[in-house]
Motif scaffolding. Structure first.
Motif, PDB file in Angstrom:
ATOM      1  N   ARG A   1     -12.076   0.978 -10.206  1.00  0.00           N
ATOM      2  CA  ARG A   1     -10.981   0.301  -9.541  1.00  0.00           C
ATOM      3  C   ARG A   1     -11.489  -0.950  -8.866  1.00  0.00           C
ATOM      4  NH1 ARG A   1      -9.519   5.668  -8.439  1.00  0.00           N
ATOM      5  NH2 ARG A   1     -10.090   5.675  -6.246  1.00  0.00           N
ATOM      6  N   SER A   2     -10.597  -1.858  -8.625  1.00  0.00           N
ATOM      7  CA  SER A   2     -10.957  -3.145  -8.045  1.00  0.00           C
ATOM      8  C   SER A   2     -11.560  -2.980  -6.669  1.00  0.00           C
ATOM      9  CB  SER A   2      -9.718  -4.036  -7.952  1.00  0.00           C
ATOM     10  OG  SER A   2      -9.982  -5.190  -7.207  1.00  0.00           O
ATOM     11  N   SER A   3     -12.449  -3.902  -6.327  1.00  0.00           N
ATOM     12  CA  SER A   3     -13.036  -3.923  -4.991  1.00  0.00           C
ATOM     13  C   SER A   3     -12.169  -4.703  -4.022  1.00  0.00           C
ATOM     14  CB  SER A   3     -14.437  -4.553  -5.050  1.00  0.00           C
ATOM     15  OG  SER A   3     -14.359  -5.877  -5.542  1.00  0.00           O
ATOM     16  N   ALA A   4     -10.954  -5.012  -4.448  1.00  0.00           N
ATOM     17  CA  ALA A   4     -10.052  -5.755  -3.568  1.00  0.00           C
ATOM     18  C   ALA A   4      -9.790  -4.974  -2.289  1.00  0.00           C
ATOM     19  CB  ALA A   4      -8.723  -6.018  -4.288  1.00  0.00           C
ATOM     20  N   LYS A   5      -9.469  -5.688  -1.219  1.00  0.00           N
ATOM     21  CA  LYS A   5      -9.211  -5.049   0.074  1.00  0.00           C
ATOM     22  C   LYS A   5      -8.033  -4.093  -0.053  1.00  0.00           C
ATOM     23  CE  LYS A   5      -8.421  -8.795   2.401  1.00  0.00           C
ATOM     24  NZ  LYS A   5      -8.535  -9.846   1.441  1.00  0.00           N
ATOM     25  N   SER A   6      -8.163  -2.910   0.583  1.00  0.00           N
ATOM     26  CA  SER A   6      -7.053  -1.960   0.550  1.00  0.00           C
ATOM     27  C   SER A   6      -5.901  -2.452   1.399  1.00  0.00           C
ATOM     28  CB  SER A   6      -7.516  -0.591   1.032  1.00  0.00           C
ATOM     29  OG  SER A   6      -7.947  -0.664   2.372  1.00  0.00           O
ATOM     30  N   MET A   7      -6.186  -3.185   2.456  1.00  0.00           N
ATOM     31  CA  MET A   7      -5.137  -3.810   3.245  1.00  0.00           C
ATOM     32  C   MET A   7      -5.737  -5.030   3.920  1.00  0.00           C
ATOM     33  SD  MET A   7      -2.543  -2.241   6.106  1.00  0.00           S
ATOM     34  CE  MET A   7      -2.023  -0.910   5.044  1.00  0.00           C
TER      35      MET A   7
ATOM     36  N   ASP B   1      -1.489  -3.590  -6.880  1.00  0.00           N
ATOM     37  CA  ASP B   1      -2.444  -3.012  -5.928  1.00  0.00           C
ATOM     38  C   ASP B   1      -3.526  -2.273  -6.711  1.00  0.00           C
ATOM     39  OD1 ASP B   1      -3.887  -1.856  -3.948  1.00  0.00           O
ATOM     40  OD2 ASP B   1      -2.182  -1.051  -2.847  1.00  0.00           O
ATOM     41  N   PRO B   2      -4.596  -2.986  -7.106  1.00  0.00           N
ATOM     42  CA  PRO B   2      -5.645  -2.365  -7.920  1.00  0.00           C
ATOM     43  C   PRO B   2      -6.513  -1.390  -7.146  1.00  0.00           C
ATOM     44  CG  PRO B   2      -6.279  -4.601  -7.319  1.00  0.00           C
ATOM     45  CD  PRO B   2      -4.855  -4.411  -6.835  1.00  0.00           C
ATOM     46  N   THR B   3      -6.335  -1.281  -5.814  1.00  0.00           N
ATOM     47  CA  THR B   3      -7.164  -0.381  -5.024  1.00  0.00           C
ATOM     48  C   THR B   3      -6.690   1.057  -5.099  1.00  0.00           C
ATOM     49  OG1 THR B   3      -5.896  -0.602  -2.959  1.00  0.00           O
ATOM     50  CG2 THR B   3      -7.550  -2.287  -3.410  1.00  0.00           C
ATOM     51  N   LEU B   4      -5.478   1.287  -5.597  1.00  0.00           N
ATOM     52  CA  LEU B   4      -4.911   2.632  -5.603  1.00  0.00           C
ATOM     53  C   LEU B   4      -4.688   3.131  -7.026  1.00  0.00           C
ATOM     54  CD1 LEU B   4      -2.168   2.445  -2.820  1.00  0.00           C
ATOM     55  CD2 LEU B   4      -4.418   3.511  -2.655  1.00  0.00           C
ATOM     56  N   LEU B   5      -5.027   4.404  -7.247  1.00  0.00           N
ATOM     57  CA  LEU B   5      -4.694   5.042  -8.517  1.00  0.00           C
ATOM     58  C   LEU B   5      -3.238   5.485  -8.498  1.00  0.00           C
ATOM     59  CD1 LEU B   5      -6.194   5.795 -11.133  1.00  0.00           C
ATOM     60  CD2 LEU B   5      -6.533   8.076 -10.180  1.00  0.00           C
ATOM     61  N   TRP B   6      -2.811   6.029  -7.345  1.00  0.00           N
ATOM     62  CA  TRP B   6      -1.427   6.453  -7.142  1.00  0.00           C
ATOM     63  C   TRP B   6      -0.956   5.946  -5.782  1.00  0.00           C
ATOM     64  CZ3 TRP B   6       0.655   8.830 -11.254  1.00  0.00           C
ATOM     65  CH2 TRP B   6      -0.156   9.574 -12.105  1.00  0.00           C
ATOM     66  N   ILE B   7       0.347   5.840  -5.611  1.00  0.00           N
ATOM     67  CA  ILE B   7       0.894   5.679  -4.264  1.00  0.00           C
ATOM     68  C   ILE B   7       0.634   7.011  -3.546  1.00  0.00           C
ATOM     69  CG2 ILE B   7       3.011   5.489  -2.917  1.00  0.00           C
ATOM     70  CD1 ILE B   7       2.019   2.844  -4.027  1.00  0.00           C
ATOM     71  N   ASN B   8      -0.143   6.964  -2.473  1.00  0.00           N
ATOM     72  CA  ASN B   8      -0.593   8.203  -1.841  1.00  0.00           C
ATOM     73  C   ASN B   8      -0.086   8.394  -0.413  1.00  0.00           C
ATOM     74  OD1 ASN B   8      -2.086   6.322  -0.470  1.00  0.00           O
ATOM     75  ND2 ASN B   8      -4.059   6.928  -1.320  1.00  0.00           N
ATOM     76  N   SER B   9       0.845   7.525   0.023  1.00  0.00           N
ATOM     77  CA  SER B   9       1.425   7.663   1.358  1.00  0.00           C
ATOM     78  C   SER B   9       2.586   6.696   1.478  1.00  0.00           C
ATOM     79  CB  SER B   9       0.378   7.344   2.433  1.00  0.00           C
ATOM     80  OG  SER B   9      -0.040   5.995   2.328  1.00  0.00           O
TER      81      SER B   9
END
Length: 880
Positions: free
Chosen positions: A438-444, A35-43
């Motif tokens: 960070r990647s421009s990939a969709k967050s979801m 998951d390149p959209t996240l720096l950390w698992i945030n939830s």
């Protein structure tokens, strides 16, 4: 109110939803995988994306978890408010296309108010709902919530852009009049407002729309429930704590910090309390982040860890903690969290080592930072200004780890303000750089309902069969439509049986062909992916008409498959060899298995030496030549762990797992394909090793034919070099190169000596031509030298003999220009600066530069502009 520990509360939540048919999902690593959209698992929902967007259908649509998370967007508030944290736990229950609003609301009320569970007073609970969500309001009333305890709030709509979205309902606990920090008529004095009385404890998201790329909201084919309950907040209610920090999640850390401090006690002083809280919060985040494989560095996740460590150290200094102390808090964190996170205590020694190293490093830079701050304060005062520039405050923050508030405090002691707006400009620029990195990939992703609906069974037989596999073509997809036949172009297909491996775990998908009953090739398989319901979805290039329900022969490209197998087995050997050489802390951080090479990412604190790499390579080759048998069995996870199998990316494994063993050397959970014996690899050769991120290293390597070809090429290069250096034998090449290097160094030293003499000979002529410009003497000349070193030598001679007030020298070196400016100390005192002059004349040669007030230099690409640059020096001085 029941008196429960944080461990009991966490377990009670999970047990409640387990009784409601939910699978308890282990907390995932804080470091996101795939998951390149996240720096950390945030939830909690961050780990459920693949289920919510429909790319994977879960074994059980009901799941619950206590997910550790990190957020650092408002780190400055940590310690100053009751409930801001960098690391927190999010309790959650999730439904993927199963139950919806009625059940979610009913169960939330039962958990919160039933004497068997939380047993809270219903009168203290308030719910907010989205105004248009009449169903949610109705269901809350049906559970027994009074209408005046249901508040309509426009912001109650969860939307993160493209993907699942929907209204939400937040649950607030009334802590009573004692916590009321606002006037009764204050517009924020209500459940959902910015106040201390009404504490938000739970948010239930009713994910019922797809936010489409066209910015419309379409009903989801599968409606979902996503909830989040902050464990720290709930514990503060159970334990009647004024803030989260007076709970059993933080107090033991604070008590240990008290014991280490210079007689400071929590609760005695408000400012000291902020420092105690910051240290406790940051110690938790640091410990968990490092335990999950992140490491301190100057970028990404590593930068966050380094910043937290430094911020905690600075607050420790305020409490009189002059020596390293953070590492001593690591085992305290581990003991607090042991019931749900046993790995933290297990890894405590390793974590302490990392933290201690960072503390030592920062303590060395701390004095440098303070020296710079004192100099900046002195310079600001000298200039008659009352505000420290924001860019300087940011440099202190970014380079030396000084929080802005600390710089502000130091400056305030000296009667200075700090340009906060300028600091925020620099901070925003840094955030933008991090976001863009960070990647421009969709967050979801948007749910692909067609694939979710396809439940056709499909058997993978590729572990045992690769060719002449007969499978019925069950589904044909063209342009998101199911069709009965396809004559050409690209299509997606599901067969009743397939030998084609679907891309997973870093191993690329198989390639091959599909034959009809007559043995004619009707399609080429170009890719295979896992469909949401776990079928193998083949992407094919159709060459001849194909029909649904017809039987076809599927053949994997054996040469391609064999190369991939060799490299996959090599990654397992490499993984274990790295643990043997570097330590058990090393974890896989990603891999790619192609037919031509393998790539393996792993966590490691520090560089890997050439000697360590050579040892790793030797171990892998020894295991290859030992001809170890490679076997695989299917079993349950518990049995696999008892076998000693290493689990990589644990959340990917189901109840039944495949354990791959290479002799008794390597045992891993793995779904990929492998050789039958390690000897099939032939040879293993590391091609490169480098750092690719915060605490992550990457090895690229080759096996078999590619490894032989690499060594053969290197031998050819060595023979060529041997011939060029006239080495009698290959073994003499190193000695011969060393001798040539020594000869070259001697020649260079001789040349430098001659150039120095030439420069000295020029000096007499150069320094004779002195111009007087408004009382300032200037020497501005073009000279013939080999580079900047000779210009500096001339400047040293000029300074020693004080030929003039200002010196400007230029030299054309090849196609470039070197410029040097020197200014005497006396002229610097009256405001003349070499850096200002170099900036004024460098554009004439197409360059730029800078330096100290007494000496500056520049480079340019326009040799023809040198005369103009020297003339510009006269002009600039005349204007001063």
């Amino acid at each position: 109110m029941k008196k429960l520990s944080s461990s009991e509360i966490r377990q009670m939540y999970l047990d409640f939803f387990h009784e409601k048919g939910h699978t308890i999902v282990p907390s995932a690593s804080l470091v996101p995988h795939d998951d390149p959209t996240l720096l950390w698992i945030n939830s909690g929902v961050a780990t459920m994306k693949k289920y919510f967007d429909g790319s994977v259908v879960p074994d059980n649509p009901r799941m619950t978890s206590s997910q550790k998370s990190i957020r650092t967007n408002d780190i400055e508030n940590v310690g100053r408010t009751a409930r801001h944290h960098t690391l927190f736990e999010m309790l959650g229950n999730f439904s993927v296309g199963d139950y919806f609003k009625k059940e979610a609301i009913s169960w939330a009320w039962e958990l919160l108010t039933s004497p068997k569970w939380f047993g809270w007073d219903p009168e203290k609970l308030y719910m907010t709902v989205y105004p248009k969500d009449t169903d949610a309001a109705k269901f809350w009333e049906e559970t027994g919530v009074k209408p005046d305890h249901i508040v309509k709030v426009e912001d109650n709509f969860w939307d993160i852009g493209q993907g699942p979205s929907g209204p939400d309902s937040e649950i607030f606990y009334d802590r009573g009049e004692a916590f009321n920090n606002l006037a009764d008529d204050d517009p924020e004095n209500y459940p959902g407002g910015e106040n201390e009385r009404y504490l938000e404890v739970w948010n239930i998201v009713f994910s019922q729309f797809n936010h489409t790329p066209e910015d419309t909201y379409e009903p989801l084919p599968r409606k979902n429930i996503d909830t989040g309950m902050g464990l720290e907040r709930v514990v503060s209610i159970f334990q009647d704590a004024p803030t989260n920090f007076e709970t059993d999640l933080f107090l033991p850390i604070i008590r240990k910090t008290e014991a280490l401090s210079d007689g400071k006690h929590y609760g005695d002083n408000a400012q000291d309390d902020v420092s105690f809280k910051v240290i406790a919060d940051h110690a938790r985040a640091i410990t968990f982040a490092i335990s999950d494989g992140a490491l301190p560095s100057n970028e990404g996740r590593g930068y966050v860890i380094r910043r937290l460590i430094r911020r905690a150290i600075l607050h420790g200094q305020k409490l009189g903690l002059k020596e390293a102390f953070l590492d001593q808090l690591v085992p305290i964190v581990g003991e607090i969290m042991q019931s749900h996170y046993p790995d933290v205590l297990k890894n405590a020694d390793y974590i302490e080592k990392i933290v201690s190293s960072e503390e030592s490093r920062f303590n060395e830079t701390l004095n440098d930072g303070l020296s710079l701050l004192n100099q900046l304060i002195a310079d600001t005062k000298k200039a008659g200004q009352d505000t420290l520039p924001g860019v300087d405050a940011f440099k202190l923050y970014d380079t030396y780890g000084f929080p802005f508030e600390l710089t502000k405090e130091y400056a305030g002691d000296e009667g200075l303000n700090v340009d906060e707006a300028g600091f925020e400009v620099e901070m925003k620029a840094q955030r933008d750089r991090a976001r863009n990195a960070r990647s421009s990939a969709k967050s979801m992703g948007v749910q692909r309902s067609l694939l979710i609906d396809i439940k056709t069974p499909s058997d993978y037989v590729g572990y045992d069969e690769l060719t002449d596999v007969h499978g019925d073509l069950k589904d044909i997809i063209v342009d998101e439509q199911l069709v009965d036949e396809v004559t050409s172009g690209t299509a997606e297909m599901i067969f009743s049986k397939t030998p084609f491996y679907a891309e997973m775990g870093g191993q690329v998908a198989d390639r091959g062909v599909i034959l009809d009953a007559d043995g004619q090739t009707v399609a080429k398989v170009t890719d295979v992916q896992n469909a949401p319901n776990k079928q193998h979805l083949h992407t094919v290039e159709v060459l001849k008409p194909m029909h649904k329900d017809a039987t076809y022969t599927l053949n994997v490209d054996l040469a391609f498959h064999a190369k991939v197998e060799k490299n996959h087995t090599a990654t397992h050997l490499l993984d274990q060899a790295l643990r043997d050489v570097l330590g058990e802390h090393t974890q896989q951080a990603g891999s790619l298995v192609e037919p031509g090479y393998l790539r393996f990412d792993f966590t490691h604190f520090g560089q890997v030496t050439d000697a360590e790499l050579a040892k790793v390579e030797q171990i892998v080759n020894d295991k290859i030549w030992a001809a170890l048998p490679v076997s695989a069995i299917q079993t349950d996870q518990e049995t696999g762990h008892k076998m000693g199998a290493i689990a990589v990316f644990t959340q990917k494994y189901g109840k039944i797992v495949r354990v791959v063993s290479i002799g008794d050397y390597s045992i891993e959970f793995d779904g990929g394909t492998h050789v039958k014996n390690s000897s099939e690899l032939g040879l293993f050769k590391i091609v490169s090793e480098a750092g690719v991120g915060a605490g992550v290293r990457r090895i690229e390597a080759v096996t078999s034919k590619e490894a032989f070809e690499l060594l053969s090429n290197e031998e050819t290069w060595l023979k060529t070099i041997a011939a060029q250096v006239k080495a009698p034998k290959l073994a003499d090449t190193t000695e011969r190169v060393s001798q040539l290097q020594a000869d070259l160094k001697a020649a260079q030293q001789k040349a430098a000596s001659l150039e120095s003499k030439l420069a000295n000979q020029q000096a007499d002529a150069v320094f004779e031509q002195v111009d007087d410009i408004n009382g300032t003497t200037l020497i501005a000349q073009a000279v013939q030298v080999s580079g900047m070193d000779q210009l500096r030598q001339l400047a040293d001679t000029w300074k020693t003999k004080a030929y003039s007030d200002v010196l400007v020298l230029g030299a054309v070196v090849g196609e470039k220009v070197n410029l040097l400016v020197a200014v005497s100390d006396d002229k610097v005192k009256v405001g003349l600066k070499a850096g200002d002059l170099i900036k004024a004349i460098a554009p004439q040669v197409g360059g730029g530069g800078g330096g100290r007030p007494t000496l500056a230099q520049a480079g340019g690409k326009k040799p023809a502009g040198l005369p103009a640059a020297l003339k510009a020096a006269h002009t600039w001085l005349s204007e001063q």
